[in-house]
Design an enzyme around this catalytic site. Structure first.
Site, mmCIF file in Angstrom:
data_model
loop_
_atom_site.group_PDB
_atom_site.id
_atom_site.type_symbol
_atom_site.label_atom_id
_atom_site.label_comp_id
_atom_site.label_asym_id
_atom_site.label_seq_id
_atom_site.Cartn_x
_atom_site.Cartn_y
_atom_site.Cartn_z
ATOM 1 N N TYR A 1 0.842 -1.205 0.000
ATOM 2 C CA TYR A 1 0.000 0.000 0.000
ATOM 3 C C TYR A 1 0.876 1.254 0.000
ATOM 4 O O TYR A 1 1.685 1.478 0.883
ATOM 5 C CB TYR A 1 -0.963 0.020 1.199
ATOM 6 N N LEU B 1 -17.623 -0.571 0.979
ATOM 7 C CA LEU B 1 -18.463 0.620 0.740
ATOM 8 C C LEU B 1 -18.750 0.804 -0.748
ATOM 9 O O LEU B 1 -19.434 1.762 -1.134
ATOM 10 C CB LEU B 1 -17.747 1.880 1.258
ATOM 11 N N GLY C 1 -18.256 4.191 -2.072
ATOM 12 C CA GLY C 1 -19.234 5.260 -1.840
ATOM 13 C C GLY C 1 -20.350 5.323 -2.876
ATOM 14 O O GLY C 1 -21.106 6.300 -2.917
HETATM 15 N N1 LIG Z 1 -7.179 -7.934 -0.053
HETATM 16 C C1 LIG Z 1 -7.233 -7.185 -1.140
HETATM 17 O O1 LIG Z 1 -6.923 -7.633 -2.258
HETATM 18 C C2 LIG Z 1 -7.674 -5.759 -1.006
HETATM 19 C C3 LIG Z 1 -7.932 -4.979 -2.145
HETATM 20 C C4 LIG Z 1 -8.345 -3.658 -1.970
HETATM 21 C C5 LIG Z 1 -8.513 -3.137 -0.689
HETATM 22 N N2 LIG Z 1 -8.237 -3.918 0.410
HETATM 23 C C6 LIG Z 1 -8.457 -3.396 1.799
HETATM 24 O O2 LIG Z 1 -9.803 -2.974 1.896
HETATM 25 C C7 LIG Z 1 -9.868 -1.615 2.353
HETATM 26 C C8 LIG Z 1 -11.080 -0.937 1.761
HETATM 27 O O3 LIG Z 1 -11.056 -0.975 0.357
HETATM 28 P P1 LIG Z 1 -11.241 0.322 -0.555
HETATM 29 O O4 LIG Z 1 -10.734 1.504 0.140
HETATM 30 O O5 LIG Z 1 -10.675 -0.036 -1.870
HETATM 31 O O6 LIG Z 1 -12.829 0.407 -0.726
HETATM 32 P P2 LIG Z 1 -14.047 1.068 0.112
HETATM 33 O O7 LIG Z 1 -13.821 0.959 1.566
HETATM 34 O O8 LIG Z 1 -15.279 0.476 -0.462
HETATM 35 O O9 LIG Z 1 -14.045 2.591 -0.350
HETATM 36 C C9 LIG Z 1 -13.215 3.571 0.199
HETATM 37 C C10 LIG Z 1 -12.922 4.580 -0.885
HETATM 38 O O10 LIG Z 1 -14.147 5.130 -1.378
HETATM 39 C C11 LIG Z 1 -14.158 6.540 -1.186
HETATM 40 N N3 LIG Z 1 -15.495 6.967 -0.749
HETATM 41 C C12 LIG Z 1 -16.288 6.368 0.160
HETATM 42 N N4 LIG Z 1 -17.447 7.065 0.297
HETATM 43 C C13 LIG Z 1 -17.363 8.126 -0.545
HETATM 44 C C14 LIG Z 1 -18.239 9.189 -0.859
HETATM 45 N N5 LIG Z 1 -19.425 9.316 -0.271
HETATM 46 N N6 LIG Z 1 -17.844 10.111 -1.767
HETATM 47 C C15 LIG Z 1 -16.619 9.995 -2.367
HETATM 48 N N7 LIG Z 1 -15.729 8.986 -2.094
HETATM 49 C C16 LIG Z 1 -16.114 8.066 -1.207
HETATM 50 C C17 LIG Z 1 -13.150 6.805 -0.086
HETATM 51 O O11 LIG Z 1 -12.678 8.128 -0.193
HETATM 52 P P3 LIG Z 1 -12.463 8.973 1.190
HETATM 53 O O12 LIG Z 1 -11.242 8.356 1.811
HETATM 54 O O13 LIG Z 1 -12.245 10.362 0.683
HETATM 55 O O14 LIG Z 1 -13.675 8.815 2.005
HETATM 56 C C18 LIG Z 1 -12.099 5.753 -0.389
HETATM 57 O O15 LIG Z 1 -11.245 6.165 -1.433
HETATM 58 C C19 LIG Z 1 -8.509 -1.017 1.960
HETATM 59 O O16 LIG Z 1 -8.136 0.080 2.765
HETATM 60 C C20 LIG Z 1 -7.589 -2.200 2.186
HETATM 61 O O17 LIG Z 1 -7.243 -2.281 3.555
HETATM 62 C C21 LIG Z 1 -7.838 -5.207 0.261
#
Ligand SMILES: NC(=O)c1ccc[n+]([C@@H]2O[C@H](COP(=O)([O-])OP(=O)(O)OC[C@H]3O[C@@H](n4cnc5c(N)ncnc54)[C@H](OP(=O)(O)O)[C@@H]3O)[C@@H](O)[C@H]2O)c1
Length: 325
Positions: A61, A232, A235
């Site tokens: 990351y 999420l 979002g």
């Molecule tokens: N194991 C794997 O292969 C794998 C792959 C991907 C991710 N992960 C893990 O899963 C975690 C979560 O995944 P993710 O961050 O990809 O997805 P997520 O939790 O579904 O979405 C978070 C992202 O969406 C944005 N967001 C959420 N609500 C919003 C809104 N109302 N308006 C605008 N933007 C919004 C956030 O921006 P803001 O920060 O500005 O709110 C952030 O960039 C990661 O941090 C990581 O630890 C694991």
């Protein structure tokens, strides 16, 4: 059924996990800025204030900067380490010169990755280490040997996987003395295949479902904690505009927001509550760095408890865009 040791049950009993991929600035940045540090500090504070005490990392990351900035926070608050559950992942390698992106579950790579993770996080141990994505060249004996060494040296307490199917987990577990306690997969109200897979058994349209056969059931039977990444849906139903809003997306957004209003809660809490209402007790790994959104997410714990079957199916059918078969 295999009984889970008490220690293992305790380590994964946090209902929400804070995903740290958003910390550490831009992917293409080269060093941490003061602003990155402040963002991380506020996000971690918001998580802790809202009883989210488990943190998910990966060595890749932000090319290590997510762990580095988190390590600074740990160093500044020496009491914090013992109060949280710290998880990280290894096994993905970025391209180097002519060598492309690849996966690497060799013993040498796993051991050196953990040393790098611990150094960046400024800690002596990880609570959980996950293998990030299945490596087709995996030799289970090598992984087992790496896990034993890490466990014996005290560098890692527990082990798990990510993005693996049931057969891959069974193969690896057959060689490892340490139980695999986590599998992290993409699951959300937008990524429905994990539910569709079970619902569409014996249905022609089931052929289009791209989800590993029996993985949810295998994890439930073996007490492997399911964690949902991108829970999420970035979002999609809670404020972010979609570039390609289908009827199903619009209907789901409407259903989510109506339910949130009726329950006096946030759209994030409904989106995550829907995942957590499933009896598999999925742990969403939330990736927002926005303190207000983190607080909204925390409300999902209660929403999962009170969501009715009818509400759950209303959200599910809105997202699948058609009635149940
Ligand atoms: N194991 C794997 O292969 C794998 C792959 C991907 C991710 N992960 C893990 O899963 C975690 C979560 O995944 P993710 O961050 O990809 O997805 P997520 O939790 O579904 O979405 C978070 C992202 O969406 C944005 N967001 C959420 N609500 C919003 C809104 N109302 N308006 C605008 N933007 C919004 C956030 O921006 P803001 O920060 O500005 O709110 C952030 O960039 C990661 O941090 C990581 O630890 C694991």
């Amino acid at each position: 059924m295999t009984m889970m040791p008490l220690e293992k049950r305790e380590i994964t009993n946090s209902r929400l996990v804070y995903g740290c991929m958003g910390l550490g600035g831009e992917w293409n940045g080269d060093q941490l800025t003061k602003e990155d540090y402040i963002t991380a500090q506020k996000a971690v504070e918001a998580a802790l204030e809202n009883n989210i005490t488990m943190f998910d990392h990966a060595d890749i990351y932000k090319h290590g900067r997510s762990e580095t900035v988190f390590g600074r926070l740990l160093k500044e608050d020496p009491g914090l380490r013992e109060k949280i559950v710290l998880q990280s992942k290894c096994g993905i390698r970025f391209s180097e010169g002519e060598v492309p992106n690849r996966y690497d579950f060799s013993e040498k790579h796993i051991l050196s990755s953990v040393d790098g993770i611990l150094e960046r996080l400024e800690t002596d141990y990880l609570d959980i280490l996950l293998l990030h994505r299945p490596d087709p060249l995996m030799e289970p004996e090598e992984v087992a040997s790496a896990f034993s060494k890490l466990r014996e040296s005290g560098k890692v307490k527990h082990f798990g996987v990510s993005n693996m199917n049931a057969a891959q987990i069974k193969l690896l577990q057959a060689y490892c003395d340490e139980p695999l306690i986590v599998n992290q997969l993409e699951m959300s109200l937008n990524r429905l295949d994990w539910v569709e897979h079970g619902v569409l058994v014996n249905q022609k349209e089931g052929a289009s479902v791209n989800f590993s056969d029996g993985i949810i059931e295998h994890c439930r039977l073996e007490n492997i904690q399911l964690q949902a990444w991108a829970p999420l849906a970035y979002g999609l139903y809670s404020g972010r505009d979609s570039k390609n809003p289908t009827e199903a997306i619009m209907a789901t957004k409407k259903a989510v927001n109506e339910l949130a209003e009726k329950k006096g809660t946030s759209a994030e809490a409904i989106v995550l509550g829907w995942l957590m209402r499933h009896p598999a007790k999925v742990q969403p790994v939330i990736g927002t760095v926005n303190p207000g959104r983190i607080k909204n997410c925390a409300e999902a714990v209660k929403q999962a408890e009170i969501m009715t079957r009818e509400e759950w199916y209303t959200l599910y059918t809105a997202s699948r865009g058609k009635k149940m078969p």
